[in-house]
Design a protein around this motif. Sequence first.
Motif, PDB file in Angstrom:
ATOM      1  N   LEU A 165       9.597  12.421  -1.026  1.00  0.00           N
ATOM      2  CA  LEU A 165       8.538  11.916  -1.903  1.00  0.00           C
ATOM      3  C   LEU A 165       8.964  10.650  -2.639  1.00  0.00           C
ATOM      4  O   LEU A 165       8.158   9.741  -2.845  1.00  0.00           O
ATOM      5  CB  LEU A 165       8.164  13.012  -2.903  1.00  0.00           C
ATOM      6  N   ARG A 166      10.218  10.568  -3.024  1.00  0.00           N
ATOM      7  CA  ARG A 166      10.675   9.421  -3.798  1.00  0.00           C
ATOM      8  C   ARG A 166      10.506   8.113  -3.026  1.00  0.00           C
ATOM      9  O   ARG A 166       9.963   7.131  -3.547  1.00  0.00           O
ATOM     10  CB  ARG A 166      12.144   9.619  -4.176  1.00  0.00           C
ATOM     11  N   LEU A 167      10.965   8.089  -1.768  1.00  0.00           N
ATOM     12  CA  LEU A 167      10.868   6.880  -0.959  1.00  0.00           C
ATOM     13  C   LEU A 167       9.412   6.520  -0.678  1.00  0.00           C
ATOM     14  O   LEU A 167       9.017   5.351  -0.799  1.00  0.00           O
ATOM     15  CB  LEU A 167      11.622   7.077   0.360  1.00  0.00           C
ATOM     16  N   VAL A 168       8.619   7.513  -0.331  1.00  0.00           N
ATOM     17  CA  VAL A 168       7.224   7.254   0.025  1.00  0.00           C
ATOM     18  C   VAL A 168       6.447   6.724  -1.183  1.00  0.00           C
ATOM     19  O   VAL A 168       5.697   5.748  -1.074  1.00  0.00           O
ATOM     20  CB  VAL A 168       6.567   8.533   0.573  1.00  0.00           C
ATOM     21  N   ALA A 169       6.630   7.360  -2.336  1.00  0.00           N
ATOM     22  CA  ALA A 169       5.881   6.949  -3.528  1.00  0.00           C
ATOM     23  C   ALA A 169       6.251   5.530  -3.964  1.00  0.00           C
ATOM     24  O   ALA A 169       5.376   4.683  -4.208  1.00  0.00           O
ATOM     25  CB  ALA A 169       6.139   7.932  -4.662  1.00  0.00           C
ATOM     26  N   SER A 170       7.541   5.254  -4.077  1.00  0.00           N
ATOM     27  CA  SER A 170       7.967   3.933  -4.559  1.00  0.00           C
ATOM     28  C   SER A 170       7.649   2.834  -3.547  1.00  0.00           C
ATOM     29  O   SER A 170       7.225   1.731  -3.928  1.00  0.00           O
ATOM     30  CB  SER A 170       9.458   3.941  -4.891  1.00  0.00           C
ATOM     31  N   ALA A 171       7.830   3.109  -2.243  1.00  0.00           N
ATOM     32  CA  ALA A 171       7.543   2.093  -1.223  1.00  0.00           C
ATOM     33  C   ALA A 171       6.055   1.780  -1.154  1.00  0.00           C
ATOM     34  O   ALA A 171       5.658   0.612  -0.988  1.00  0.00           O
ATOM     35  CB  ALA A 171       8.035   2.571   0.141  1.00  0.00           C
ATOM     36  N   SER A 172       5.208   2.790  -1.292  1.00  0.00           N
ATOM     37  CA  SER A 172       3.763   2.543  -1.236  1.00  0.00           C
ATOM     38  C   SER A 172       3.305   1.676  -2.407  1.00  0.00           C
ATOM     39  O   SER A 172       2.457   0.791  -2.249  1.00  0.00           O
ATOM     40  CB  SER A 172       3.001   3.868  -1.223  1.00  0.00           C
ATOM     41  N   LEU A 173       3.863   1.907  -3.584  1.00  0.00           N
ATOM     42  CA  LEU A 173       3.506   1.094  -4.740  1.00  0.00           C
ATOM     43  C   LEU A 173       4.000  -0.344  -4.575  1.00  0.00           C
ATOM     44  O   LEU A 173       3.311  -1.298  -4.962  1.00  0.00           O
ATOM     45  CB  LEU A 173       4.082   1.710  -6.009  1.00  0.00           C
ATOM     46  N   ALA A 174       5.178  -0.501  -3.996  1.00  0.00           N
ATOM     47  CA  ALA A 174       5.696  -1.844  -3.756  1.00  0.00           C
ATOM     48  C   ALA A 174       4.828  -2.606  -2.759  1.00  0.00           C
ATOM     49  O   ALA A 174       4.538  -3.802  -2.937  1.00  0.00           O
ATOM     50  CB  ALA A 174       7.140  -1.765  -3.244  1.00  0.00           C
ATOM     51  N   LEU A 175       4.374  -1.921  -1.699  1.00  0.00           N
ATOM     52  CA  LEU A 175       3.482  -2.563  -0.727  1.00  0.00           C
ATOM     53  C   LEU A 175       2.151  -2.945  -1.365  1.00  0.00           C
ATOM     54  O   LEU A 175       1.570  -3.988  -1.046  1.00  0.00           O
ATOM     55  CB  LEU A 175       3.247  -1.623   0.457  1.00  0.00           C
ATOM     56  N   SER A 176       1.657  -2.103  -2.257  1.00  0.00           N
ATOM     57  CA  SER A 176       0.425  -2.419  -2.974  1.00  0.00           C
ATOM     58  C   SER A 176       0.580  -3.699  -3.787  1.00  0.00           C
ATOM     59  O   SER A 176      -0.322  -4.548  -3.835  1.00  0.00           O
ATOM     60  CB  SER A 176       0.037  -1.270  -3.911  1.00  0.00           C
ATOM     61  N   ALA A 177       1.739  -3.852  -4.433  1.00  0.00           N
ATOM     62  CA  ALA A 177       2.000  -5.051  -5.225  1.00  0.00           C
ATOM     63  C   ALA A 177       2.022  -6.295  -4.345  1.00  0.00           C
ATOM     64  O   ALA A 177       1.466  -7.345  -4.711  1.00  0.00           O
ATOM     65  CB  ALA A 177       3.324  -4.904  -5.972  1.00  0.00           C
TER      66      ALA A 177
END
Length: 513
Positions: free
Chosen positions: A330-342
């Motif tokens: 969950l940690r990798l998926v959550a943080s990476a998805s937010l970074a891609l959104s940015a």
Amino acid sequence: MSRLPTIPRRWLILLAVMLAFLPVVIDMTILHIAVPSLTLALGASATEVLWIIDIYPLLMAGLLVPMGTLADRVGNRHVLLGGLVVFGLASLLAAFAPTPALLIGARVLLALGGSMIMPCVLGIIRRTFEDERERALALGLWGTVGAAGAALGPLIGGALLEHFWWGSAFLLNVPIMLGVVPLVFLLLPRSEVTTPGTWTPGQALLLIGGMLGLVYGIKASVGGTQPLGVALPATLLGAALLGLFARLQLHATTPMLDLALFSRPAILAGIIMATLASGALAGVELTLAQELQYVLGKTPLQAGIFMIPIMAAAALGGPVAGHLSHRYGLRLVASASLALSAVALAWLAVADFHHPGVGVPALLALLGLALSIGLTASSIAIMSSVAPSEGAAAGSLEATAYELGTGLGITLFGVFMSRVFRHSLTLDPELATPLAERASRSIGDSYVIAESLTAPQARALVEAAKAAFSITHSLLLMSAAVLLAALAMLVCHLLRGYRPASADPDRRPESKR
């Protein structure tokens, strides 16, 4: 406590609650498309428009936790059915509201119905799915329905506004409710496991009053809608009521809300993710709808079609989030998805919407997919960190985060847009001062004022407003990108060592109703 048995009709139950959730989501996104139409039809000011949009999430923020804890006490089925009926009646009233004030009143009733629906949906999913993989899939499908509703909202709303009046956007909810209520009544089990203890109306009123006072005070002070002499007392009163509520919960044998939930890092991370991401998304959707219609001259239907990529891609994010979270953590998926959104938002900030080509729709799709994965990951983090008996309460916290984020996001981004727009707008020196003052508040006000001017003056004002709003739009998207990038780093830190809660133990005894 022994592990709860698998519920045979669990997937049909999921279908029922997802359909119950669908109208709430559709109502949110339809309103964004309808804003320009209802602004002109009702002659609403910028402040009235903000309240029409904002009163719904503002009240939901105060009502969700009391309604979620009530559902844990008396059963999700009763509260959910009541919420669906209230929501349907409120939609009917909103559709035929003749003034901005009455429309705001109808939105108050919509908030009451929505606050009864949302925590029950998440609570039922948590109680129904004990297996971790199945729960992640169920939450992913729930997220897909939410995104699909958001995708259908602008499209159907745009089609309705193309041929009918703005109230048809609200009237759409009525036939949906007529179909959903019997389905929920038949599919949801009449016997439910509930938590013991009493639901104290006095404590619920404390929480509602505290949330409303605090949020209203923040909105009034930041938005400048009220003098400091009004905003500051409201903020202090809200904080005092919330402090009293927290003290009562800490000393109660069976508290209405277990404050220990906030001590779990995954729940805290999920709440922060839901609040900030939903706030950024609300601001982006609001400014995008206005950019497409006011600046690019698209009809509501064309604007809805233009926004399909962000919503359609978001519909894929739910199941993808469940699968990726189980495989990569969950940690990798959550943080990476937010970074891609940015990244997607930053790119959109400098994109040319007049000549979108393939790039702008692709970026909108990337934004929708990444944000959907991130928001579904926040649901997985919260709902997998609680026992079944805490499902509705945890669901209400998540839903509160969404609504609080949306309400404050619209307010903060609305103030941001207003100030940048005012600073960027170049007005004709011959325009009368009172007219110039109102025209500088928002692009909607500029269009309203332009209708009362001669043709040359009207054209000059509209062109100046379009240019100023395009600058505002770009700055808002870039600001949202910075916010999500910072959120990605924070979530990565908070989810260190994340482990889902065991489905076996329950933290407090339960009773069957």
